[in-house]
Write a protein that holds these residues in place. Sequence first.
Motif, PDB file in Angstrom:
ATOM      1  N   ALA A  64       0.836  -1.203   0.000  1.00  0.00           N
ATOM      2  CA  ALA A  64       0.000   0.000   0.000  1.00  0.00           C
ATOM      3  C   ALA A  64       0.873   1.256   0.000  1.00  0.00           C
ATOM      4  N   PHE A  65       1.960   1.227   0.738  1.00  0.00           N
ATOM      5  CA  PHE A  65       2.895   2.356   0.755  1.00  0.00           C
ATOM      6  C   PHE A  65       3.485   2.576  -0.635  1.00  0.00           C
ATOM      7  N   ARG A  66       3.953   1.501  -1.277  1.00  0.00           N
ATOM      8  CA  ARG A  66       4.545   1.628  -2.625  1.00  0.00           C
ATOM      9  C   ARG A  66       3.540   2.200  -3.606  1.00  0.00           C
ATOM     10  N   ALA A  67       2.294   1.785  -3.508  1.00  0.00           N
ATOM     11  CA  ALA A  67       1.264   2.279  -4.416  1.00  0.00           C
ATOM     12  C   ALA A  67       1.027   3.777  -4.233  1.00  0.00           C
ATOM     13  N   ALA A  68       1.278   4.297  -3.051  1.00  0.00           N
ATOM     14  CA  ALA A  68       1.036   5.717  -2.764  1.00  0.00           C
ATOM     15  C   ALA A  68       2.246   6.609  -3.057  1.00  0.00           C
TER      16      ALA A  68
END
Length: 150
Positions: A64-68
């Motif tokens: 989720a962090f990478r996607a943001a």
Amino acid sequence: MRIALYEPEIAGNVGAVMRLGACLGVAVDLIEPLGFAWDDRRVRRTAMDYIDHVSVSRHADFAAFRAARHGARLILLSTKATQGAYDFNFAPDDVLLFGKESAGVPQAVADRCDIGLRLPIRAEVRSMNLATAAALALGEALRQTGGLPG
């Protein structure tokens, strides 16, 4: 520029990093799970009233962090890295990632970072405190990019 903490375990360190972010105008990303309850009063005690002056984003996990991230370079600060942080050219939109206090980041996370950097420490010691390492790395990155507050 942003600071990201991967699964931080100590509320006081998170509070200190949040205070650092508030003082230097840098947002903080927290990658869960956290090693403490988010409403833990130790976070607020360490961050004090500075908590109201920093943007904090929580992410359910590393994916989720990478996607943001929106394409910003992900710079891992690690005792296992070989390139020195003071020999690297930072960019204003870099994200500085720090691993959990007891174990850093797993190899799968390290492999997803754009580069790993090491802060200089004496051979006789294992590592610096998380908040201290964040302050050193962020200070250098902001100095290089002209992002230090007046």
